[in-house]
Design a protein around this motif. Structure first.
Motif, PDB file in Angstrom:
ATOM      1  N   MET A 251       0.873  -1.230   0.033  1.00  0.00           N
ATOM      2  CA  MET A 251      -0.111  -0.074  -0.060  1.00  0.00           C
ATOM      3  C   MET A 251       0.835   1.318   0.087  1.00  0.00           C
ATOM      4  O   MET A 251       1.900   1.529   0.725  1.00  0.00           O
ATOM      5  N   ASN A 252       0.528   2.321  -0.887  1.00  0.00           N
ATOM      6  CA  ASN A 252       1.245   3.666  -0.911  1.00  0.00           C
ATOM      7  C   ASN A 252       0.556   4.227   0.605  1.00  0.00           C
ATOM      8  O   ASN A 252      -0.513   4.218   0.808  1.00  0.00           O
ATOM      9  N   VAL A 253       1.567   4.806   1.016  1.00  0.00           N
ATOM     10  CA  VAL A 253       1.300   5.625   2.604  1.00  0.00           C
ATOM     11  C   VAL A 253       1.921   7.013   2.462  1.00  0.00           C
ATOM     12  O   VAL A 253       3.182   7.092   2.446  1.00  0.00           O
ATOM     13  N   LEU A 254       0.944   8.067   2.380  1.00  0.00           N
ATOM     14  CA  LEU A 254       1.468   9.297   2.170  1.00  0.00           C
ATOM     15  C   LEU A 254       1.172  10.435   3.304  1.00  0.00           C
ATOM     16  O   LEU A 254       0.160  10.136   3.928  1.00  0.00           O
ATOM     17  N   THR A 257      -2.261  16.480   5.663  1.00  0.00           N
ATOM     18  CA  THR A 257      -2.667  17.462   6.799  1.00  0.00           C
ATOM     19  C   THR A 257      -4.172  17.682   6.680  1.00  0.00           C
ATOM     20  O   THR A 257      -4.799  18.132   5.455  1.00  0.00           O
ATOM     21  N   GLY A 258      -4.905  17.554   7.685  1.00  0.00           N
ATOM     22  CA  GLY A 258      -6.131  17.840   7.682  1.00  0.00           C
ATOM     23  C   GLY A 258      -6.567  19.555   8.426  1.00  0.00           C
ATOM     24  O   GLY A 258      -5.965  19.748   9.279  1.00  0.00           O
ATOM     25  N   ASP A 259      -7.171  20.034   7.771  1.00  0.00           N
ATOM     26  CA  ASP A 259      -7.720  21.492   8.089  1.00  0.00           C
ATOM     27  C   ASP A 259      -9.123  21.534   8.686  1.00  0.00           C
ATOM     28  O   ASP A 259      -9.662  22.636   9.043  1.00  0.00           O
ATOM     29  N   GLY A 260      -9.749  20.317   8.828  1.00  0.00           N
ATOM     30  CA  GLY A 260     -11.113  20.338   9.232  1.00  0.00           C
ATOM     31  C   GLY A 260     -12.091  20.031   8.361  1.00  0.00           C
ATOM     32  O   GLY A 260     -13.355  19.781   8.569  1.00  0.00           O
ATOM     33  N   MET A 261     -11.824  20.414   6.965  1.00  0.00           N
ATOM     34  CA  MET A 261     -12.521  19.833   5.873  1.00  0.00           C
ATOM     35  C   MET A 261     -11.874  18.903   4.819  1.00  0.00           C
ATOM     36  O   MET A 261     -12.830  18.166   4.438  1.00  0.00           O
ATOM     37  N   THR A 262     -10.503  19.294   4.642  1.00  0.00           N
ATOM     38  CA  THR A 262      -9.947  18.742   3.556  1.00  0.00           C
ATOM     39  C   THR A 262      -8.670  18.127   4.062  1.00  0.00           C
ATOM     40  O   THR A 262      -7.918  18.734   4.835  1.00  0.00           O
ATOM     41  N   LEU A 263      -8.308  16.924   3.426  1.00  0.00           N
ATOM     42  CA  LEU A 263      -6.727  16.347   3.706  1.00  0.00           C
ATOM     43  C   LEU A 263      -6.086  16.713   2.426  1.00  0.00           C
ATOM     44  O   LEU A 263      -6.515  16.501   1.233  1.00  0.00           O
ATOM     45  N   ARG A 264      -4.723  17.477   2.786  1.00  0.00           N
ATOM     46  CA  ARG A 264      -4.031  17.876   1.617  1.00  0.00           C
ATOM     47  C   ARG A 264      -2.510  17.168   1.722  1.00  0.00           C
ATOM     48  O   ARG A 264      -2.234  16.873   2.717  1.00  0.00           O
ATOM     49  N   LEU A 265      -2.029  16.892   0.579  1.00  0.00           N
ATOM     50  CA  LEU A 265      -0.476  16.646   0.575  1.00  0.00           C
ATOM     51  C   LEU A 265       0.269  17.624   0.889  1.00  0.00           C
ATOM     52  O   LEU A 265       0.014  18.778   1.131  1.00  0.00           O
ATOM     53  N   ALA A 266       1.654  17.289   0.896  1.00  0.00           N
ATOM     54  CA  ALA A 266       2.661  18.247   1.456  1.00  0.00           C
ATOM     55  C   ALA A 266       2.771  19.598   0.199  1.00  0.00           C
ATOM     56  O   ALA A 266       3.108  20.784   0.897  1.00  0.00           O
ATOM     57  N   LEU A 281      -1.661   9.837   8.183  1.00  0.00           N
ATOM     58  CA  LEU A 281      -1.032   8.994   7.007  1.00  0.00           C
ATOM     59  C   LEU A 281      -2.345   8.652   6.188  1.00  0.00           C
ATOM     60  O   LEU A 281      -3.102   8.060   6.472  1.00  0.00           O
ATOM     61  N   LEU A 282      -2.227   8.856   4.888  1.00  0.00           N
ATOM     62  CA  LEU A 282      -3.341   8.317   4.054  1.00  0.00           C
ATOM     63  C   LEU A 282      -2.728   7.072   3.239  1.00  0.00           C
ATOM     64  O   LEU A 282      -1.696   7.074   2.506  1.00  0.00           O
ATOM     65  N   GLY A 283      -3.599   6.191   3.052  1.00  0.00           N
ATOM     66  CA  GLY A 283      -3.077   4.803   2.493  1.00  0.00           C
ATOM     67  C   GLY A 283      -3.921   4.512   1.192  1.00  0.00           C
ATOM     68  O   GLY A 283      -5.252   4.884   1.226  1.00  0.00           O
ATOM     69  N   ILE A 284      -3.264   4.172   0.124  1.00  0.00           N
ATOM     70  CA  ILE A 284      -4.119   3.539  -1.048  1.00  0.00           C
ATOM     71  C   ILE A 284      -3.516   2.786  -1.656  1.00  0.00           C
ATOM     72  O   ILE A 284      -2.111   2.698  -1.949  1.00  0.00           O
ATOM     73  N   ARG A 285      -3.981   1.676  -2.030  1.00  0.00           N
ATOM     74  CA  ARG A 285      -3.401   0.335  -2.569  1.00  0.00           C
ATOM     75  C   ARG A 285      -3.072   0.744  -4.199  1.00  0.00           C
ATOM     76  O   ARG A 285      -3.910   1.443  -4.866  1.00  0.00           O
ATOM     77  N   PRO A 286      -1.998   0.193  -5.009  1.00  0.00           N
ATOM     78  CA  PRO A 286      -1.384   0.861  -6.176  1.00  0.00           C
ATOM     79  C   PRO A 286      -2.550   0.451  -7.288  1.00  0.00           C
ATOM     80  O   PRO A 286      -2.616   1.155  -8.203  1.00  0.00           O
ATOM     81  N   GLU A 287      -3.299  -0.424  -7.076  1.00  0.00           N
ATOM     82  CA  GLU A 287      -4.495  -0.845  -8.096  1.00  0.00           C
ATOM     83  C   GLU A 287      -5.524   0.014  -8.128  1.00  0.00           C
ATOM     84  O   GLU A 287      -6.585  -0.166  -8.713  1.00  0.00           O
ATOM     85  N   THR A 321       7.047   9.058  -3.308  1.00  0.00           N
ATOM     86  CA  THR A 321       6.980   8.140  -4.262  1.00  0.00           C
ATOM     87  C   THR A 321       5.620   7.293  -4.228  1.00  0.00           C
ATOM     88  O   THR A 321       5.196   6.805  -3.136  1.00  0.00           O
ATOM     89  N   LEU A 322       4.772   7.450  -5.193  1.00  0.00           N
ATOM     90  CA  LEU A 322       3.502   6.652  -5.316  1.00  0.00           C
ATOM     91  C   LEU A 322       3.698   5.454  -6.297  1.00  0.00           C
ATOM     92  O   LEU A 322       4.121   5.875  -7.371  1.00  0.00           O
ATOM     93  N   ARG A 323       3.203   4.266  -6.100  1.00  0.00           N
ATOM     94  CA  ARG A 323       3.248   3.120  -7.208  1.00  0.00           C
ATOM     95  C   ARG A 323       1.838   3.033  -7.541  1.00  0.00           C
ATOM     96  O   ARG A 323       0.902   2.758  -6.782  1.00  0.00           O
ATOM     97  N   ILE A 324       1.503   2.696  -8.909  1.00  0.00           N
ATOM     98  CA  ILE A 324       0.282   2.439  -9.358  1.00  0.00           C
ATOM     99  C   ILE A 324       0.452   1.076 -10.292  1.00  0.00           C
ATOM    100  O   ILE A 324       1.310   0.892 -11.058  1.00  0.00           O
ATOM    101  N   ALA A 325      -0.155   0.350  -9.962  1.00  0.00           N
ATOM    102  CA  ALA A 325      -0.339  -0.917 -10.810  1.00  0.00           C
ATOM    103  C   ALA A 325      -1.525  -0.725 -11.996  1.00  0.00           C
ATOM    104  O   ALA A 325      -2.719  -0.202 -11.847  1.00  0.00           O
TER     105      ALA A 325
END
Length: 365
Positions: A251-254, A257-266, A281-287, A321-325
């Motif tokens: 799993m990708n783990v990124l 940061t949450g501001d009370g409404m939205t999660l944002r990347l760096a 930490l946000l997780g998403i499977r490559p597929e 680094t994010l991996r995508i299947a």
């Protein structure tokens, strides 16, 4: 169903671990107090990286290692102070541990001979096991005349000929090549369906765990990270450790940061709606990552692996680094710009401090 199948199925016993611990001294705690219930007739895989305590745990169940604390119950009977031969278990080791000077027949029959079983009954019992494992034509051979897979089947035969209620496997496939490991996984799954013994199988190989187990017990530094079905562990990991340990690619783990409404990347890109503030930490499977012309997230291709059935893309996304299947055959140049999208129903959220999953952060999976 043969007599030996029926006998083993009838002997299958639940295993209860109650506060079981192992320490060699105050500064060398291998397994802190641990509790788990292994159901009768269940195929449990103990999975984890090297040094996590999985083989030690198996050896404590077998009686080859003494517990430092707690109790082990097999079939409701406390066994932690009993000799191995009195526990109703049989063990298959990584190195097979066959007697090189004995024939296949004598290796399988040895424990029955020591126990004083009459010769005629020994012959019948070994014959039944040999037919079950496809060893009929090999009973006169010595271990040196066998392939690795055949030696492993002899080791399994030696274990089940005693009609144990509990079968313990300590990384039994690690010495086999890839094709033999695949073949032996199928044979072990078929054997378990047939005899129904309570089975505890130790491995560091997630493919073995996912394909063989009724439930997987994942250990990390002697502690249980998660104990659940393969499907639940893959789709609902209880921690970042589990999420990154299971899956190929994992799993990708990124960091987000949450501001009370939205999660944002760096870099400020929005990835999902969420009501809590703070670091996560946000997780998403490559597929579960979609690359499309209109995706809201901007990334750059760093590397690609073409694996025949599919491709794995490694992309830069907000400094991570994010991996995508993806399906095999997509024509993309290195450094190409990609637009990515995540389905909110496929996202996982973890506490940045503890690494533990935040349940239903985006609704049930």
């Amino acid at each position: 169903m043969a007599a030996i199948d029926t006998a083993i199925r009838a002997a299958a016993a639940a295993i209860a671990l109650k506060g079981v611990s192992k320490a060699y001294d105050a500064h060398s705690v291998v397994i802190p107090p641990l509790d788990a219930e292994l159901r009768a007739g269940e195929f449990t895989v103990v999975l984890g990286p090297s040094g996590c305590g999985k083989s030690t745990l198996l050896q404590m169940i077998a009686g080859l290692e003494r517990v430092s604390g707690g109790a082990i119950l097999i079939g409701g009977r406390e066994v932690q102070d009993l000799e191995p031969k009195l526990r109703g278990c049989a063990m298959v080791f990584q190195n097979y541990a066959l007697y090189p000077h004995m024939s296949v027949f004598d290796n399988i029959a040895y424990s029955l001979k020591v126990a004083g079983m009459p010769k005629g009954e020994r012959i019948a019992r070994v014959g039944a096991v040999a037919r079950m494992l496809g060893l009929d034509e090999l009973l006169g051979r010595k271990p040196a005349q066998l392939s690795g897979g055949q030696r492993q089947r002899v080791a399994i035969g030696r274990a089940i000929v005693r009609e144990p209620g509990v079968l313990l496997f300590d990384e039994p496939l690690s010495n086999l090549d890839a094709q033999l490991r695949h073949d032996m996984r199928i044979e072990l799954a078929d054997l378990h369906r047939r005899i129904g013994a309570t089975t505890v199988f130790v491995t560091h190989d997630q493919v073995e765990a996912m394909t063989l187990a009724d439930r997987i017990l994942i250990l990390n530094k002697g502690r249980i990270e998660q104990f659940d079905t393969p499907r639940a562990i893959y789709h609902r990991p209880a921690s970042v450790f589990v999420a990154k340990f299971i899956g190929a690619p994992p799993m990708n783990v990124l960091p987000v940061t949450g501001d009370g409404m939205t999660l944002r990347l760096a870099d400020g890109q929005a990835v999902a709606q969420h009501a809590d503030s703070g670091q996560f930490l946000l997780g998403i499977r490559p597929e579960d990552v979609t690359a499309s012309a209109k995706g809201p997230l901007q990334a750059q291709l760093r590397y690609r692996e073409d694996l025949g059935s599919h491709s794995v893309l490694a992309v830069d996304l907000a400094g991570s680094t994010l991996r995508i299947a993806t399906p095999f055959g997509a024509e993309l140049e290195i450094s190409a710009k990609l637009a990515l999208d995540f389905s909110p129903t496929r996202l996982h959220l973890f506490d940045a401090g503890t690494g533990q999953a935040i349940a239903n952060a985006f609704g049930p999976h």
